[in-house]
Design a protein around this motif. Structure first.
Motif, short mmCIF file in Angstrom:
data_model
loop_
_atom_site.label_atom_id
_atom_site.label_comp_id
_atom_site.label_asym_id
_atom_site.label_seq_id
_atom_site.Cartn_x
_atom_site.Cartn_y
_atom_site.Cartn_z
N THR A 145 36.95 69.48 -56.04
CA THR A 145 36.72 69.96 -57.51
C THR A 145 35.66 71.10 -57.55
O THR A 145 34.69 70.99 -56.82
CB THR A 145 36.53 68.75 -58.51
N GLY A 146 35.74 71.88 -58.57
CA GLY A 146 34.80 73.01 -58.51
C GLY A 146 34.98 73.71 -59.83
O GLY A 146 35.48 73.55 -60.78
N GLY A 191 38.79 55.17 -42.57
CA GLY A 191 37.97 54.74 -43.86
C GLY A 191 36.72 55.70 -43.94
O GLY A 191 35.84 55.41 -45.19
N ALA A 192 36.14 56.17 -42.94
CA ALA A 192 34.85 56.96 -43.21
C ALA A 192 34.88 58.16 -44.19
O ALA A 192 36.28 58.71 -44.38
CB ALA A 192 34.32 57.31 -41.95
N LEU A 193 34.09 58.49 -44.66
CA LEU A 193 33.99 59.52 -45.81
C LEU A 193 33.23 60.72 -45.56
O LEU A 193 32.04 60.62 -44.99
CB LEU A 193 33.63 58.85 -47.35
N PHE A 222 39.86 65.61 -51.32
CA PHE A 222 39.63 65.97 -52.80
C PHE A 222 38.80 66.98 -53.03
O PHE A 222 37.47 66.84 -52.34
CB PHE A 222 39.24 64.71 -53.67
N GLU A 273 43.88 66.92 -57.34
CA GLU A 273 44.40 65.62 -56.73
C GLU A 273 43.80 65.60 -55.26
O GLU A 273 43.75 66.67 -54.72
CB GLU A 273 46.05 65.31 -57.03
N MET A 274 44.07 64.39 -54.75
CA MET A 274 43.65 64.47 -53.38
C MET A 274 44.78 64.76 -52.59
O MET A 274 46.03 64.63 -52.76
CB MET A 274 43.47 62.74 -52.92
N ALA A 321 32.70 70.48 -55.25
CA ALA A 321 32.19 69.13 -54.63
C ALA A 321 33.45 68.74 -53.70
O ALA A 321 34.55 68.60 -54.30
CB ALA A 321 31.92 68.14 -55.44
N VAL A 322 33.31 68.39 -52.50
CA VAL A 322 34.71 67.96 -51.66
C VAL A 322 34.04 66.63 -50.97
O VAL A 322 33.10 66.45 -50.72
CB VAL A 322 34.93 68.99 -50.53
N THR A 323 35.50 65.96 -51.10
CA THR A 323 35.40 64.51 -50.45
C THR A 323 36.51 64.29 -49.49
O THR A 323 37.66 64.86 -49.71
CB THR A 323 35.67 63.54 -51.43
N GLN A 375 31.24 64.04 -47.70
CA GLN A 375 30.76 64.58 -49.07
C GLN A 375 30.18 66.08 -48.82
O GLN A 375 29.32 65.98 -48.18
CB GLN A 375 29.86 64.02 -49.94
N ILE A 376 30.75 67.09 -49.43
CA ILE A 376 30.27 68.37 -49.13
C ILE A 376 29.94 69.03 -50.44
O ILE A 376 30.85 69.02 -51.36
CB ILE A 376 31.33 69.26 -48.33
N ASP A 377 28.74 69.51 -50.70
CA ASP A 377 28.58 70.47 -51.69
C ASP A 377 28.49 71.81 -51.28
O ASP A 377 27.75 72.04 -50.19
CB ASP A 377 27.57 69.90 -52.83
N ARG A 405 38.48 62.24 -46.55
CA ARG A 405 38.63 60.93 -46.03
C ARG A 405 38.97 60.96 -44.44
O ARG A 405 39.83 61.76 -44.08
CB ARG A 405 39.71 60.03 -46.57
#
Lengths: 341, 341, 341, 341
Positions: free
Chosen positions: A193-194, A220-222, A191, A325-326, A212-214, A224-226, A216
């Motif tokens: 969004t920017g 189930g580990a996640l 996912f 959307e993801m 901001a990127v998420t 997050q990247i800004d 999966r």
């Protein structure tokens, strides 16, 4: 001592030239660039051969390996030439901005069975390599969450950004590669969004300057990247990996270790002004690794197949930026499997 | 829950009052000060008894222990009163500025066999206590060298400094105590040199506002202490202990953990502005220790004998400042040995 | 000196009791809990009145303000009682786990025009307050991105988690409040994705123990929050705010400032073991603020309306966790507007 | 592009060779060592001339400057040869272990008016250079106190230490130079005390392996230096400078910026294992400075006169170690004054 040819004598070519010259176990034999003056300047400084024709750089009679630091759109051709000549190669990223073309040339190199390493240099950052080692050794248990930050000091020229493939393919892709490498897992969905907070004209290209990127990961580990194209305080990147039993962090780098204490505050050295100051040692370390692999026949670091996978995550992230959307990640399958030296 | 009387309602008395009131295992029963208004103000706030007469504070019928936070020149008398009444006591340092008088009163208390703890509060600093634990546990091997820094935010009034006993007895003495406690050794000789860089009039009193002290410990280990009365960046103290196998450091404290990043620098929160902000928690921790010792009958922290020894090092250091030579330390012998609760 | 009544004598009630007793400008007048023994124990320790009946705690003849630290499901009733009596109140969060009920009681209090502060204690963390000040002062320019981390030391009991409202409403809500407060903006949309990596049975409640949340703020700024119920290295929270001209960070807290140096590593003090050690000072600071507001008639910190807004973000985040899509935030409108003291 | 000859192909010669080869503005023309094999190995790797005879290295027809990295006892001769040939020189420290002989050769070079820089490489440490800049710019006000730490990872072989001149002349001398450079002042007196805690046999040579040195500077400022030959946690050096209005610190260096968080502790990367890892960049920076001075005709960094002064402080410190008293420093006067390029 392997004789190495350098293709490309621009800024990054000059960096590689100094590293080749200083390296104790390399014979810096030859340099070639389409710009003759630049070629000859490097040759004179380092007492090596200036190749007037591209073909000389891929002649197994005079070189044992090539370092491809040409312009991005020439990478694919130079990779094919090296593969045809059976010469091990270290190539700047990306293979090609077009994922289909990149997949094709990787298939070609794989079929020839020639060693090829992509210079995803951040894997050779001392701290990121240690982070990967700590995680791979299980010292933080199972990976739960990776937090990544990648922030550049200044908006690149719009002319560059317009053809860069966008923030995901140009900037964040390094961290997609690191996330895969550190976790040992291929992201399944993303996912993103920017916003265009610095350069509104980016919107015309469907691009952003802050995101901001998420991700999966399987199980189930996640992640997050800004990512920011332009910040006001220099160049900043950092990573932390939360595991089931602990956490490991590669902290942001300062320019130095001086602290000035005044009334009510202390002033540190701040971040490096630009990306190069921060990552300069990684080029030396990547070259070390390539030379060691040539000598020992061990596996090279990030190979061409790894480069394609990081690029595939960037493709899905770019789609998510547009769709809101993801999106699932689809990995390409080049024609053959890589072969180590 | 022990009933504790507080003697002294000045600034530090007020600090003790709040700590007594908040402490879960203390009945803050009574307060006395020669200033009636201050006494009654504290009593009203904390719903405890205002003792009009000093004797009430030492009445075993209404109190179980006393906390002596009166003015320095009253300490000796109050220590004797508590000892006569058989009341365990926690007393602000120093016992008395005059080493001979101090030795006398310590002898008196020892003869009565009453528990007495000196509020060398820095021993109860969380970090210094951990440092001492690490060293005592042998985690850095044998002690080789201790580096100490003690720097105050502002020159005290000349009127105060003139009667303070000088930098060694007033300021550095805390670190003489810490050096003894952390190393477990009694210094044998001391070299001190200093200057009056902030307040030239100190020279009239044979005093300095900046000094460098070197202690030799039995066996050859060394201690270096720099002491400054006034620095421009707040309140600063730190300690490091080099041992044969490692090193342990209690770093200087910042006011907070906020960092502001700008172009070419990062700005932290700086040091505490004053000594009290830095050491406030040590008063609570020292009280905790005293209350635990009352309950469990265990040894109290720094007893009166320890206080005399730190004072003896300060005496020798003061002599060295004057002589310019290394001086031996002579430790006093009070008449009897201390008894734990 | 305002007479304050404490409602609730459980763990957090005990914390408030000690703070009320030590506070220099408070008359800790009365305590009430449904548990009589606990009530009397606190009253004896602090020499204050033990109220047998709830009504006494809201009697303006004997108290000037109330501190509501009762169980969550009693908050709404106690808020109404205080409002009816016209007594300023400081109330533990949340107002009520049910957003509709919470909205109702907030409307009721607003209509009565009585001062009510919610103890969103993290706003009174020294570092977060400084972060907010720096951002509000424009020292980092326009807010671009906020990175937040909230990680607990251990999975709460399943029985608790089952009725907690889920990770978004119970844990992350503090950071929704901080994100609003620091940015000065109400989030417009939220994306949340999570996993049950520690406690698979949470899935039965539609809950997660690890999550990654992305907020979009008006104008395009972004917020990323990672929340973990259980980590292996203590209690961890941190925030950084990237602005157009700089960045400001409130770093994770260590237990102390001791570093032990050995061969090839240095060992710091690690994080606080539990949440309380980390946030204990915030309760004192929140009380300070409330007492100052009582005295000066200034605005109280986070009022009931703010509490509802944070809760509304948590509602949308919970929906996103379930839907896998970005969700818009809908803010409730209580019947009247708040009134400052 | 100046043609530079390298004299000496041992360990440090190899370091200089790689730096000369990589330097963008240097023609690494020639190498000479008494060991022919080492000479030829370096020449082959860097495509430069192997000089069989010493005289070739000082031939102005083929070289423009010389870098003297021969063994310590050959420095004086090589300095004279370069001076005779009128070739600017960069020479490893010390000039000569014997202060009288060193003074002689410095006089000789000064008379010839040839540029000579001593490779006191720590002045080119990025952090120490910044420290010096900050102090010289008056950012901390007047210098009050300098705190220095120099600690090596392992006891050098006794055979080396026996002829090294002792801890003051061999190890601490770098910090005597830094203290002079940073403060801009020549120490007037020195007190030193030390012990043989690691290697008792050092006592036979009047040497120590641990020492505490105090310098007095003109005007009353002080310097404290602790020096240890062997510590158990790697290589450690640090400096802080207390001034009248603030303080500036060059903190100890870690090997990297990775932190691993576990229950109750966090583990950093520790110190560099050896001195070379810590100071490697200083050799490049010193060479940069020398090359810039050749090109621009500006002053070279630490000249031969500076080297003599640091050595004079070491002489006085050695006397104090033996006498146990504070000793005055006597500075030598070479025959002529230095001339810049």
């Amino acid at each position: 001592m392997p004789r190495i040819a350098l293709i490309g004598a621009g800024f990054i070519g000059g960096v590689h030239a100094a590293n080749l010259a200083a390296h104790p176990d390399v014979d810096f034999a030859l340099v070639h660039d389409i710009d003759v003056a630049r070629t000859e300047s490097i040759a004179a400084k380092h007492h090596c051969r200036a190749a007037a024709h591209l073909a000389e750089a891929f002649d197994p009679a005079v070189v044992d390996a090539v370092l491809i630091a040409s312009s991005t759109d020439a990478h694919a051709d130079h990779l094919r030439l090296a593969a045809s000549a059976g010469l091990p190669m270290l190539c700047e990223k990306p293979v090609d901005l077009d994922l289909a073309r990149a997949t094709d040339v990787v298939g070609y190199v794989h079929e020839r069975g020639v060693t090829a390493m992509v210079d995803f240099n951040r894997r050779f950052d001392r701290d990121y390599a240690e982070l990967q080692r700590v995680v791979a050794a299980g010292e933080v248990g199972d990976v739960y969450l990776i937090q990544m930050t990648t922030r550049g000091p200044a908006m690149p020229p719009l002319s560059y950004v317009a053809v860069s493939g966008g923030q995901m393919r140009d900037q964040t892709v390094h961290f997609f590669d690191l996330a895969r490498w550190i976790s040992g897992l291929d992201p399944v969905a993303v996912f993103a969004t920017g916003s265009t907070l610095v350069e509104p004209r980016l919107a015309e290209y469907g691009d952003v300057d802050l995101s901001a990127v998420t991700l999966r990961l399987p199980g189930g580990a996640l992640v997050q990247i800004d990512s920011a194209r332009q910040i006001g305080y220099g160049y900043d990147e950092r990573i932390e990996v939360l595991g089931s039993t602990g956490m490991v962090e590669a902290r942001r780098h300062r320019r130095g270790a001086v602290v000035r204490y005044g009334a009510g505050h202390d002033v540190g050295d701040g971040m490096h002004a630009g990306w190069f100051e921060r990552v300069a040692p990684t080029y030396r370390a990547a070259l070390d690794h390539f030379v060691d692999a040539l000598r020992d026949g061990g596996p090279v670091g990030p190979d061409l197949g790894e480069a394609l996978k990081a690029q595939a995550v960037a493709e899905a992230a770019s789609r998510s930026l547009a769709s809101g959307e993801m999106e699932r990640v689809h990995y390409p399958s080049p024609r053959a499997t890589p072969v180590d030296v």
